[in-house]
Design a protein around this motif. Structure first.
Motif, PDB file in Angstrom:
ATOM      1  N   LEU A  53      -1.078  -2.017   8.210  1.00  0.00           N
ATOM      2  CA  LEU A  53      -1.854  -3.060   7.544  1.00  0.00           C
ATOM      3  C   LEU A  53      -0.901  -3.979   6.806  1.00  0.00           C
ATOM      4  O   LEU A  53      -0.114  -3.536   5.976  1.00  0.00           O
ATOM      5  CB  LEU A  53      -2.859  -2.465   6.554  1.00  0.00           C
ATOM      6  CG  LEU A  53      -3.632  -3.472   5.693  1.00  0.00           C
ATOM      7  CD1 LEU A  53      -4.520  -4.368   6.543  1.00  0.00           C
ATOM      8  CD2 LEU A  53      -4.449  -2.768   4.627  1.00  0.00           C
ATOM      9  N   LYS A  54      -0.973  -5.249   7.141  1.00  0.00           N
ATOM     10  CA  LYS A  54      -0.192  -6.272   6.448  1.00  0.00           C
ATOM     11  C   LYS A  54      -1.140  -6.978   5.487  1.00  0.00           C
ATOM     12  O   LYS A  54      -2.178  -7.507   5.889  1.00  0.00           O
ATOM     13  CB  LYS A  54       0.374  -7.258   7.470  1.00  0.00           C
ATOM     14  CG  LYS A  54       0.977  -8.511   6.890  1.00  0.00           C
ATOM     15  CD  LYS A  54       2.346  -8.270   6.356  1.00  0.00           C
ATOM     16  CE  LYS A  54       2.960  -9.590   5.911  1.00  0.00           C
ATOM     17  NZ  LYS A  54       3.945  -9.442   4.909  1.00  0.00           N
ATOM     18  N   ILE A  55      -0.802  -6.948   4.203  1.00  0.00           N
ATOM     19  CA  ILE A  55      -1.584  -7.663   3.185  1.00  0.00           C
ATOM     20  C   ILE A  55      -0.878  -8.989   2.892  1.00  0.00           C
ATOM     21  O   ILE A  55       0.322  -9.010   2.612  1.00  0.00           O
ATOM     22  CB  ILE A  55      -1.697  -6.835   1.883  1.00  0.00           C
ATOM     23  CG1 ILE A  55      -2.447  -5.527   2.127  1.00  0.00           C
ATOM     24  CG2 ILE A  55      -2.343  -7.657   0.776  1.00  0.00           C
ATOM     25  CD1 ILE A  55      -3.931  -5.667   2.321  1.00  0.00           C
ATOM     26  N   ILE A  56      -1.628 -10.057   2.959  1.00  0.00           N
ATOM     27  CA  ILE A  56      -1.102 -11.383   2.640  1.00  0.00           C
ATOM     28  C   ILE A  56      -1.765 -11.815   1.345  1.00  0.00           C
ATOM     29  O   ILE A  56      -2.979 -12.052   1.312  1.00  0.00           O
ATOM     30  CB  ILE A  56      -1.401 -12.393   3.772  1.00  0.00           C
ATOM     31  CG1 ILE A  56      -0.707 -11.960   5.077  1.00  0.00           C
ATOM     32  CG2 ILE A  56      -0.940 -13.792   3.392  1.00  0.00           C
ATOM     33  CD1 ILE A  56      -1.601 -11.360   6.062  1.00  0.00           C
ATOM     34  N   ASP A  57      -0.968 -11.878   0.269  1.00  0.00           N
ATOM     35  CA  ASP A  57      -1.534 -12.301  -1.008  1.00  0.00           C
ATOM     36  C   ASP A  57      -0.749 -13.438  -1.656  1.00  0.00           C
ATOM     37  O   ASP A  57      -1.106 -13.915  -2.720  1.00  0.00           O
ATOM     38  CB  ASP A  57      -1.700 -11.126  -1.971  1.00  0.00           C
ATOM     39  CG  ASP A  57      -0.416 -10.404  -2.288  1.00  0.00           C
ATOM     40  OD1 ASP A  57       0.649 -10.762  -1.732  1.00  0.00           O
ATOM     41  OD2 ASP A  57      -0.457  -9.455  -3.091  1.00  0.00           O
ATOM     42  N   ASP A  58       0.299 -13.909  -0.993  1.00  0.00           N
ATOM     43  CA  ASP A  58       1.037 -15.074  -1.467  1.00  0.00           C
ATOM     44  C   ASP A  58       0.234 -16.322  -1.133  1.00  0.00           C
ATOM     45  O   ASP A  58      -0.188 -16.516   0.022  1.00  0.00           O
ATOM     46  CB  ASP A  58       2.420 -15.131  -0.790  1.00  0.00           C
ATOM     47  CG  ASP A  58       3.174 -16.381  -1.184  1.00  0.00           C
ATOM     48  OD1 ASP A  58       3.746 -16.398  -2.291  1.00  0.00           O
ATOM     49  OD2 ASP A  58       3.161 -17.361  -0.388  1.00  0.00           O
ATOM     50  N   PHE A  59      -0.001 -17.177  -2.123  1.00  0.00           N
ATOM     51  CA  PHE A  59      -0.893 -18.309  -1.907  1.00  0.00           C
ATOM     52  C   PHE A  59      -0.377 -19.268  -0.836  1.00  0.00           C
ATOM     53  O   PHE A  59      -1.168 -19.819  -0.064  1.00  0.00           O
ATOM     54  CB  PHE A  59      -1.175 -19.068  -3.204  1.00  0.00           C
ATOM     55  CG  PHE A  59      -2.243 -20.114  -3.025  1.00  0.00           C
ATOM     56  CD1 PHE A  59      -3.561 -19.735  -2.764  1.00  0.00           C
ATOM     57  CD2 PHE A  59      -1.941 -21.455  -3.053  1.00  0.00           C
ATOM     58  CE1 PHE A  59      -4.559 -20.690  -2.559  1.00  0.00           C
ATOM     59  CE2 PHE A  59      -2.929 -22.419  -2.856  1.00  0.00           C
ATOM     60  CZ  PHE A  59      -4.236 -22.030  -2.611  1.00  0.00           C
ATOM     61  N   ASN A  60       0.933 -19.466  -0.740  1.00  0.00           N
ATOM     62  CA  ASN A  60       1.467 -20.351   0.308  1.00  0.00           C
ATOM     63  C   ASN A  60       1.153 -19.809   1.690  1.00  0.00           C
ATOM     64  O   ASN A  60       0.799 -20.561   2.602  1.00  0.00           O
ATOM     65  CB  ASN A  60       2.975 -20.544   0.137  1.00  0.00           C
ATOM     66  CG  ASN A  60       3.306 -21.349  -1.095  1.00  0.00           C
ATOM     67  OD1 ASN A  60       2.576 -22.260  -1.478  1.00  0.00           O
ATOM     68  ND2 ASN A  60       4.406 -20.996  -1.745  1.00  0.00           N
TER      69      ASN A  60
END
Length: 171
Positions: free
Chosen positions: A40-47
């Motif tokens: 699972l890859k979590i993307i939480d960086d707004f860019n």
């Protein structure tokens, strides 16, 4: 996790983006990867979320402007309270956080002949508005990853998504 099934939900309310505690993200990741072969890859960086919002919005527009994709769009939405009650699946139109004008636009877009004209006129950017807005206000996005395409991996990815959804609801 079974006890969470009856309380699971999908919140489509668009609200201000919030930072998720790293411990919660770790627990969600651990739940997802509890199935063999799943990452699972979590993307939480707004860019990164901004870039993904553009990809997802464009993809949604292409989906609706394609005849088969449009049919999927029409079939996944429950257009009336009666359909919601009778079918008990799909996406309730009233669960979208949209105004009356946007709702009317979706109802009009239900008609393939209308959408076909929009496609001929090389229009349709309006179909990007809701997915873009939804993604841009997301606290994080998750991407389930498997090593190769196989029926077992598809099945396990689905199992992982369900477990992850239940854990996210619980937390």
């Amino acid at each position: 996790m079974v006890s969470q099934i009856d309380s699971r939900l999908t919140n489509r309310t668009i609200s201000e983006r919030q930072i998720i505690d790293k411990n919660i993200i770790t627990e969600i990741q651990n739940t997802a990867i509890s199935i063999d072969g799943i990452q699972l890859k979590i993307i939480d960086d707004f860019n990164d979320i901004e870039r993904l919002a553009e990809i997802i919005a464009t993809t949604d527009r292409f989906k609706i402007l394609d005849e088969n994709g449009h049919a999927d769009f029409v079939n996944e939405i429950r257009w009336s309270e009666r359909e919601v009650i009778e079918k008990r699946d799909g996406i309730d139109l009233n669960s979208f956080d949209i105004n009356t004008t946007e709702k009317a636009g979706l109802v009009v877009a239900k008609n393939w002949e209308v959408v076909k004209l929009i496609k001929q006129w090389k229009r349709g950017s309006v179909f990007e508005k809701l997915p873009r807005k939804t993604v841009l206000t997301s606290s994080a996005l998750g991407l389930i990853i498997v090593q190769n395409y196989s029926p077992v991996n598809y099945f396990n990815a689905g199992r992982s998504i369900q477990r992850t959804w239940l854990m996210a609801n619980k937390l």
